[in-house]
Design a protein around this motif. Structure first.
Motif, PDB file in Angstrom:
ATOM      1  N   GLU A 324       0.819  -1.212   0.000  1.00 55.63           N
ATOM      2  CA  GLU A 324       0.000   0.000   0.000  1.00 55.63           C
ATOM      3  C   GLU A 324       0.856   1.267   0.000  1.00 55.63           C
ATOM      4  O   GLU A 324       0.514   2.268   0.626  1.00 55.63           O
ATOM      5  CB  GLU A 324      -0.983  -0.011   1.187  1.00 55.63           C
ATOM      6  N   ARG A 325       1.943   1.229  -0.720  1.00 52.37           N
ATOM      7  CA  ARG A 325       2.802   2.412  -0.893  1.00 52.37           C
ATOM      8  C   ARG A 325       2.380   3.107  -2.193  1.00 52.37           C
ATOM      9  O   ARG A 325       3.059   3.081  -3.211  1.00 52.37           O
ATOM     10  CB  ARG A 325       4.267   1.973  -0.940  1.00 52.37           C
ATOM     11  N   PHE A 326       1.189   3.715  -2.128  1.00 56.00           N
ATOM     12  CA  PHE A 326       0.550   4.188  -3.347  1.00 56.00           C
ATOM     13  C   PHE A 326       1.201   5.441  -3.926  1.00 56.00           C
ATOM     14  O   PHE A 326       1.067   5.713  -5.123  1.00 56.00           O
ATOM     15  CB  PHE A 326      -0.946   4.415  -3.101  1.00 56.00           C
ATOM     16  N   ASP A 327       1.918   6.212  -3.109  1.00 58.37           N
ATOM     17  CA  ASP A 327       2.601   7.375  -3.658  1.00 58.37           C
ATOM     18  C   ASP A 327       3.712   6.926  -4.616  1.00 58.37           C
ATOM     19  O   ASP A 327       3.850   7.450  -5.723  1.00 58.37           O
ATOM     20  CB  ASP A 327       3.157   8.254  -2.539  1.00 58.37           C
ATOM     21  N   ARG A 348      -4.575   8.618  -3.968  1.00 57.60           N
ATOM     22  CA  ARG A 348      -5.845   8.132  -3.418  1.00 57.60           C
ATOM     23  C   ARG A 348      -6.677   7.423  -4.485  1.00 57.60           C
ATOM     24  O   ARG A 348      -7.298   6.388  -4.215  1.00 57.60           O
ATOM     25  CB  ARG A 348      -6.637   9.300  -2.826  1.00 57.60           C
ATOM     26  N   GLU A 349      -6.687   7.968  -5.698  1.00 56.03           N
ATOM     27  CA  GLU A 349      -7.459   7.341  -6.775  1.00 56.03           C
ATOM     28  C   GLU A 349      -6.891   5.976  -7.130  1.00 56.03           C
ATOM     29  O   GLU A 349      -7.639   5.021  -7.369  1.00 56.03           O
ATOM     30  CB  GLU A 349      -7.464   8.253  -8.008  1.00 56.03           C
ATOM     31  N   ILE A 350      -5.559   5.856  -7.159  1.00 60.11           N
ATOM     32  CA  ILE A 350      -4.945   4.559  -7.434  1.00 60.11           C
ATOM     33  C   ILE A 350      -5.250   3.577  -6.311  1.00 60.11           C
ATOM     34  O   ILE A 350      -5.537   2.397  -6.545  1.00 60.11           O
ATOM     35  CB  ILE A 350      -3.426   4.715  -7.629  1.00 60.11           C
ATOM     36  N   ASP A 351      -5.227   4.061  -5.082  1.00 60.92           N
ATOM     37  CA  ASP A 351      -5.592   3.235  -3.924  1.00 60.92           C
ATOM     38  C   ASP A 351      -7.008   2.686  -4.095  1.00 60.92           C
ATOM     39  O   ASP A 351      -7.241   1.475  -3.999  1.00 60.92           O
ATOM     40  CB  ASP A 351      -5.474   4.082  -2.660  1.00 60.92           C
ATOM     41  N   GLU A 352      -7.975   3.570  -4.371  1.00 61.42           N
ATOM     42  CA  GLU A 352      -9.364   3.148  -4.523  1.00 61.42           C
ATOM     43  C   GLU A 352      -9.543   2.236  -5.733  1.00 61.42           C
ATOM     44  O   GLU A 352     -10.342   1.293  -5.705  1.00 61.42           O
ATOM     45  CB  GLU A 352     -10.266   4.378  -4.660  1.00 61.42           C
ATOM     46  N   TYR A 353      -8.791   2.520  -6.793  1.00 64.27           N
ATOM     47  CA  TYR A 353      -8.917   1.725  -8.018  1.00 64.27           C
ATOM     48  C   TYR A 353      -8.418   0.292  -7.817  1.00 64.27           C
ATOM     49  O   TYR A 353      -9.063  -0.676  -8.253  1.00 64.27           O
ATOM     50  CB  TYR A 353      -8.120   2.402  -9.140  1.00 64.27           C
ATOM     51  N   LEU A 354      -7.283   0.133  -7.126  1.00 62.25           N
ATOM     52  CA  LEU A 354      -6.663  -1.179  -6.995  1.00 62.25           C
ATOM     53  C   LEU A 354      -7.175  -2.002  -5.826  1.00 62.25           C
ATOM     54  O   LEU A 354      -7.063  -3.222  -5.828  1.00 62.25           O
ATOM     55  CB  LEU A 354      -5.142  -1.023  -6.863  1.00 62.25           C
ATOM     56  N   ARG A 355      -7.743  -1.336  -4.819  1.00 62.22           N
ATOM     57  CA  ARG A 355      -8.104  -2.042  -3.587  1.00 62.22           C
ATOM     58  C   ARG A 355      -8.955  -3.296  -3.822  1.00 62.22           C
ATOM     59  O   ARG A 355      -8.687  -4.342  -3.187  1.00 62.22           O
ATOM     60  CB  ARG A 355      -8.803  -1.088  -2.610  1.00 62.22           C
ATOM     61  N   PRO A 356      -9.971  -3.266  -4.708  1.00 58.13           N
ATOM     62  CA  PRO A 356     -10.764  -4.484  -4.893  1.00 58.13           C
ATOM     63  C   PRO A 356      -9.972  -5.641  -5.496  1.00 58.13           C
ATOM     64  O   PRO A 356     -10.373  -6.807  -5.378  1.00 58.13           O
ATOM     65  CB  PRO A 356     -11.879  -4.036  -5.865  1.00 58.13           C
ATOM     66  N   PHE A 357      -8.855  -5.331  -6.174  1.00 55.12           N
ATOM     67  CA  PHE A 357      -8.116  -6.363  -6.903  1.00 55.12           C
ATOM     68  C   PHE A 357      -6.926  -6.927  -6.137  1.00 55.12           C
ATOM     69  O   PHE A 357      -6.303  -7.885  -6.595  1.00 55.12           O
ATOM     70  CB  PHE A 357      -7.587  -5.787  -8.226  1.00 55.12           C
TER      71      PHE A 357
END
Length: 446
Positions: A324-327, A348-357
């Motif tokens: 979860e080092r999204f930066d 944050r958008e990448i975090d939300e985008y990838l979280r389900p996967f």
């Protein structure tokens, strides 16, 4: 059936018959419901007929159309169960049992490719195919030296049909671009076309298979049939007896399903390092489980050359996502052309985008299930969701096309198998950049 349709106009018209036929049956079904018919029975009948038409049309067209159907077959686990059953059976049949060509057409190809005295090279040859694929069908035979062999014969006109389908797909490029503004789909289509063109020359497939068979000869986990003979449109390999993955999916024990899921992932991630090639046709028709526990692999027509193994940057991306080092991950996506030029995505958008996967890379082992995949697919397909909005700013570099095709196919097969396996260990062992402390952000493919 007769030889496959070759003209682009004919193939496009046949493909168009699928949605038109479904619409027509839906109208009839609506009338029956108004007349007081049982809704459940009517819906089941309509789904069964639609699935049968899907199998018939895609199976007879073969070529790129059937390849599309085979790709759908891998991801059928993402379809909600109440809709999936009829289509599941039809799409599974496309993996190995499409309508075959007549024997006279097969003999004509063998005459051209192996010479008119080709029968002298065999002790026996079974005219009834054991499997039918997108551009060829397989016959069982006995070679002159007594070995049981599989003879794959390319359909007459398969080259024209495949190119016609690619031409049709290219016509949709502008439409796809309008749906995904800023995405340059032409390089992706070019990569897809190059890989499919290679599949038409069975000498390339034979060369790929020889490389895999040499590397995995005597391997404790994998079995690759050796090549006996090859020509541009015919390839002869040793016969392999094993249980098809489709049977393991429907009837296998928990141990068999877990074993198959683990070996599929191990094969996909280790092959680029061991062979310098990635097997790019991930559907259950190409994999089988032997009695000795090894995974048998066939059909090496679609292989992507990866002489340096899987991209280092891909391993870094997976590691950063798991931690979860999204930066850092977001910057890596920019650096490797996964973000459309001129677009902006936030951490944050990448975090939300990838979280389900990212569930499969959060634990040492993961259990792929249909319910999990259906939930993930539902999130990805929500046009009003934040994930879809972020996706419109992301790009797939063409050099990653086949890699992601295999990754997605592996997820689909894992869910079909209902398999639990130590996927994190496989990544740690075989995915460059996943465990290395080196912080380099190499270019894609590096």
């Amino acid at each position: 059936m007769s030889d496959i349709p070759r003209k682009s106009s004919t193939r496009t018209r046949r493909l168009a018959s699928i949605p038109l036929g479904i619409a027509g049956r839906a109208a009839v079904g609506y009338g029956k419901k108004l007349a007081g018919g049982d809704r459940g029975e009517i819906n089941a009948e309509l789904s069964a007929k639609a699935a049968d038409q899907l199998f018939k049309v895609l199976g007879e067209l073969k070529g790129g159309a059937m390849k599309f159907g085979q790709a759908l077959s891998v991801m059928e686990a993402a379809i909600p169960d109440e809709y999936a059953e009829p289509y599941r059976e039809a799409l599974t049949k496309l993996q190995a049992a499409a309508p075959p060509l007549p024997a006279k057409s097969v003999h004509r190809v063998l005459d051209q490719q192996l010479g008119t005295k080709w029968r002298e090279r065999f002790v026996s040859f079974d005219d009834t195919p054991t499997a039918s694929a997108s551009i060829g069908q397989v016959h069982r035979a006995v070679w002159a030296d007594g070995r049981d062999v599989a003879v794959k014969v390319q359909y007459p006109g398969a080259d024209e049909a495949l190119r016609a389908d690619l031409k049709t797909l290219s016509r949709f490029a502008s439409m796809m671009a309008s749906m995904m503004p800023g995405t340059d789909v032409k390089p992706v289509l070019a990569e897809l076309t190059e890989r499919m063109e290679e599949e038409l020359d069975y000498r390339i497939e034979a060369s790929n298979q020889r490389a895999f068979a040499k590397e995995f000869d005597g391997d404790s986990d994998f079995a690759i049939p050796k090549v006996v003979a090859s020509a541009p449109k015919v390839v002869v390999t040793e016969w392999m007896t094993a249980t098809p993955l489709s049977t393991i999916i429907s009837k296998g024990t928990v141990e068999q399903r877990n074993r198959a899921g683990e070996l599929f992932a191990l094969f996909a991630f280790s092959s680029p390092t061991r062979v310098g090639l990635l097997h790019c046709d991930p559907h259950p028709g190409n994999f089988m489980l032997r009695d000795d526990g090894r995974l048998g692999v066939i059909d090496f027509g679609a292989c992507a050359p990866l002489p340096k193994g899987l991209p280092f940057a891909l391993g870094r991306m997976v590691r950063l996502a798991s931690e979860e080092r999204f930066d850092e991950l977001t910057q890596l996506l920019y650096d490797n052309n996964f973000v459309i030029p001129g677009r902006k995505v936030t951490d944050r958008e990448i975090d939300e985008y990838l979280r389900p996967f990212t569930d499969p890379i959060k634990t040492e082992s993961f259990h792929f299930t249909r319910s999990w995949l259906q939930k993930v697919a539902g999130t990805a397909a929500d046009f009003n969701g934040s994930q879809f909005k972020t996706a419109r700013s992301l790009n797939l570099p063409p050099e990653y096309l086949m890699i992601f095709r295999v990754l997605l196919g592996g997820v689909g097969i894992g869910a079909q198998l209902d398999a639990e396996a130590p996927y994190m260990r496989i990544l740690a062992d075989w995915l460059p950049g996943f465990t290395e402390d080196d912080e380099r952000a190499l270019p894609a493919g590096g």
